[in-house]
Write an enzyme that holds these catalytic residues in place. Structure first.
Site, mmCIF file in Angstrom:
data_model
loop_
_atom_site.group_PDB
_atom_site.id
_atom_site.type_symbol
_atom_site.label_atom_id
_atom_site.label_comp_id
_atom_site.label_asym_id
_atom_site.label_seq_id
_atom_site.Cartn_x
_atom_site.Cartn_y
_atom_site.Cartn_z
ATOM 1 N N HIS A 1 0.833 -1.216 0.000
ATOM 2 C CA HIS A 1 0.000 0.000 0.000
ATOM 3 C C HIS A 1 0.865 1.263 0.000
ATOM 4 O O HIS A 1 1.430 1.649 1.016
ATOM 5 C CB HIS A 1 -0.900 0.001 1.257
ATOM 6 C CG HIS A 1 -1.917 1.104 1.277
ATOM 7 N ND1 HIS A 1 -3.272 0.864 1.420
ATOM 8 C CD2 HIS A 1 -1.787 2.447 1.170
ATOM 9 C CE1 HIS A 1 -3.911 2.018 1.408
ATOM 10 N NE2 HIS A 1 -3.039 3.002 1.259
ATOM 11 N N HIS B 1 1.244 5.313 -2.345
ATOM 12 C CA HIS B 1 0.662 6.231 -3.343
ATOM 13 C C HIS B 1 1.806 6.854 -4.132
ATOM 14 O O HIS B 1 2.310 7.928 -3.777
ATOM 15 C CB HIS B 1 -0.162 7.314 -2.641
ATOM 16 C CG HIS B 1 -1.353 6.777 -1.918
ATOM 17 N ND1 HIS B 1 -2.632 6.879 -2.405
ATOM 18 C CD2 HIS B 1 -1.443 6.099 -0.749
ATOM 19 C CE1 HIS B 1 -3.473 6.293 -1.561
ATOM 20 N NE2 HIS B 1 -2.771 5.809 -0.547
ATOM 21 N N GLN C 1 -9.836 8.912 -5.007
ATOM 22 C CA GLN C 1 -9.452 9.659 -3.794
ATOM 23 C C GLN C 1 -10.619 10.468 -3.210
ATOM 24 O O GLN C 1 -10.759 10.587 -2.000
ATOM 25 C CB GLN C 1 -8.294 10.604 -4.134
ATOM 26 C CG GLN C 1 -7.900 11.578 -3.044
ATOM 27 C CD GLN C 1 -7.111 10.923 -1.928
ATOM 28 O OE1 GLN C 1 -6.013 10.433 -2.154
ATOM 29 N NE2 GLN C 1 -7.676 10.901 -0.733
ATOM 30 N N HIS D 1 -9.679 1.568 0.482
ATOM 31 C CA HIS D 1 -9.357 2.421 1.620
ATOM 32 C C HIS D 1 -10.587 2.318 2.509
ATOM 33 O O HIS D 1 -11.636 2.864 2.168
ATOM 34 C CB HIS D 1 -9.110 3.864 1.180
ATOM 35 C CG HIS D 1 -7.716 4.135 0.742
ATOM 36 N ND1 HIS D 1 -7.179 3.565 -0.371
ATOM 37 C CD2 HIS D 1 -6.739 4.915 1.288
ATOM 38 C CE1 HIS D 1 -5.921 3.982 -0.500
ATOM 39 N NE2 HIS D 1 -5.626 4.799 0.492
ATOM 40 N N GLU E 1 -10.927 4.623 7.171
ATOM 41 C CA GLU E 1 -9.762 5.364 7.669
ATOM 42 C C GLU E 1 -10.279 6.594 8.397
ATOM 43 O O GLU E 1 -10.221 7.715 7.902
ATOM 44 C CB GLU E 1 -8.828 5.768 6.515
ATOM 45 C CG GLU E 1 -7.521 6.369 7.021
ATOM 46 C CD GLU E 1 -6.596 6.849 5.903
ATOM 47 O OE1 GLU E 1 -7.027 6.844 4.738
ATOM 48 O OE2 GLU E 1 -5.455 7.219 6.212
ATOM 49 N N ASP F 1 2.527 3.392 2.893
ATOM 50 C CA ASP F 1 1.438 4.317 2.543
ATOM 51 C C ASP F 1 1.945 5.595 1.867
ATOM 52 O O ASP F 1 1.554 5.906 0.748
ATOM 53 C CB ASP F 1 0.595 4.646 3.770
ATOM 54 C CG ASP F 1 -0.751 5.278 3.413
ATOM 55 O OD1 ASP F 1 -1.062 5.389 2.217
ATOM 56 O OD2 ASP F 1 -1.492 5.657 4.331
ATOM 57 N N TRP G 1 0.458 13.951 2.673
ATOM 58 C CA TRP G 1 -0.111 13.452 3.928
ATOM 59 C C TRP G 1 0.933 13.204 5.001
ATOM 60 O O TRP G 1 0.647 13.216 6.179
ATOM 61 C CB TRP G 1 -0.893 12.150 3.659
ATOM 62 C CG TRP G 1 -2.102 12.402 2.850
ATOM 63 C CD1 TRP G 1 -3.349 12.709 3.321
ATOM 64 C CD2 TRP G 1 -2.207 12.429 1.417
ATOM 65 N NE1 TRP G 1 -4.201 12.925 2.278
ATOM 66 C CE2 TRP G 1 -3.530 12.751 1.104
ATOM 67 C CE3 TRP G 1 -1.305 12.203 0.384
ATOM 68 C CZ2 TRP G 1 -3.990 12.866 -0.213
ATOM 69 C CZ3 TRP G 1 -1.762 12.309 -0.922
ATOM 70 C CH2 TRP G 1 -3.085 12.642 -1.213
HETATM 71 ZN ZN LIG Z 1 -3.553 5.029 1.231
#
Ligand SMILES: [Zn+2]
Length: 378
Positions: A49, A51, A142, A200, A203, A299, A305
């Site tokens: 996982h 991005h 997203q 996802h 979360e 991640d 993020w």
């Molecule tokens: Zn993610």
């Protein structure tokens, strides 16, 4: 070609040779071949996982509050300026880091609201295959598929364009019902294209969120549990214990794999708390006890993020044992082994050993976090 003298492989210390990618026990070194003394020999690591479309963008627009909300806003602001070359250059840079840390398989999510990134990563996937790196791409909406016109179409386009898995973000949809509808649509779309699924999922710190149970029920009813990953699942942390017990059992029964992302979630979750402030990680100990499979993802690598991270999956395992209080030798060993065992499940199982670490065992690996030697293309 390499020879290993008294190397640890799982629970045994053996002499062994690597011959054409196959580990052969016993024997003696051939003339001129490298000899490794002691250490730990493992399969390559796998990243379930990350991005890559957003990687290394953190410095272009720093996330001042450190929240998920500002991360999404910063990504939305940066996204229109991205070019295919830029996406590929950043992805390649991060993939080089992954390989330096012994990882040869990477599952990336790509925002389906950014067709440029979808096309760039699909084209990069073929090149990487020739270089010994496996890239899987998840079509990840997203910003949800129901929140605005055109989003569902963009998501369906990305799936048809050649992604490996269908993603969704049910807890981010407008209503609970639309979240559940997005889960079922994702299963339908994956079925139509013969693809894998990677959500996802929940979360959030909201204990009222109810998407993981729907993912598991759909996986059971459709008989596809082994093809489904549920990422994050941080709401499970905040559920009441009786409800959490039900969901954990459902996860184990369904065969759905939960992927924890402790680096991001320990800083992104708990943001609506004062004190006490919750830990932003799913219930890994409870999932293990129930017999569920759990992966560990990095991640984010320096993205909107999470400003830190170097694509070293051992750091993610290191954070996981802290946040999850998994400090017995057995727990630490399992956490590290996850990187080359359960993390390969989305890719169909682990390849043979080809990574050598200059440490005695898994606990020492976690403690020292040394650079490994990658001996053959994974
Ligand atoms: Zn993610």
């Amino acid at each position: 070609m390499a020879f290993f003298r008294q190397v640890r492989v799982q629970d045994n210390v053996v002499d062994a040779s690597l011959r054409d990618g196959v580990l052969v026990l016993g024997g003696a070194p051939r003339p001129g071949e490298p000899v490794y003394e002691g250490g730990l020999l493992t399969p390559p690591l796998a990243e379930p996982h990350v991005h890559l479309d957003a990687t290394l963008l953190g410095e272009r627009r720093p996330n001042q509050s450190g929240t998920l909300r500002e991360g999404i806003a910063n990504w939305a602001a940066l996204r229109p300026e991205l070019t295919g070359d830029d996406v590929i250059a950043r992805a390649r840079s991060t993939i080089a880091r992954y390989r330096a840390y012994g990882c040869t398989r990477i599952r990336t999510h790509v925002d389906t609201g950014c067709p440029v990134a979808v096309e760039a990563l699909i084209s990069l996937r073929a090149t990487l295959r020739d270089e010994g790196t496996t890239l899987q791409i998840v079509a990840f909406p997203q910003e949800g598929i129901f929140r605005a016109p055109g989003r569902r179409e963009a998501w369906e386009w990305a799936v048809a364009a050649g992604c490996d898995a269908v993603g969704a973000i049910p807890h981010f949809e407008r209503t609970t019902e639309e979240g559940w509808a997005s889960v079922r649509l994702a299963f339908d779309l994956a079925e139509k294209h013969g693809l894998l699924l990677d959500f996802h999922c929940d979360e959030t710190d909201d204990p009222g969120t109810r998407n993981l149970e729907v993912v598991c029920a759909e996986a059971i009813d459709r008989g596809v549990g082994g093809r489904v990953v549920a990422g994050h699942c941080t709401a499970l942390h905040s559920y009441s214990n009786p409800y959490a017990a039900k969901v954990v059992e459902l996860v184990a029964t369904s065969g759905v794999q939960v992927v924890a992302n402790p680096l991001d979630n320990v800083v992104l979750q708990g943001r609506y708390d004062s004190y006490p402030r919750r830990r932003g990680m799913t219930r890994v100990d409870a999932l293990w006890a129930a017999g569920a499979t759990v992966g560990i993802g990095h991640d984010s690598v320096q993205d909107p993020w999470y400003p830190l991270g170097t694509a070293n999956l051992v750091d993610a395992a290191y954070m996981l044992v802290h946040v999850g209080q998994l400090m017995s030798r057995a727990e630490m060993t399992r956490a590290v082994r996850t990187l080359w065992t359960e993390n390969h499940l989305p890719f169909g199982g682990a390849p043979p050993p080809c990574v050598w670490w200059p440490v005695a065992d898994e606990v020492a690996l976690l403690r020292e976090r040394p650079m490994p030697t990658l001996l053959a293309p994974g």
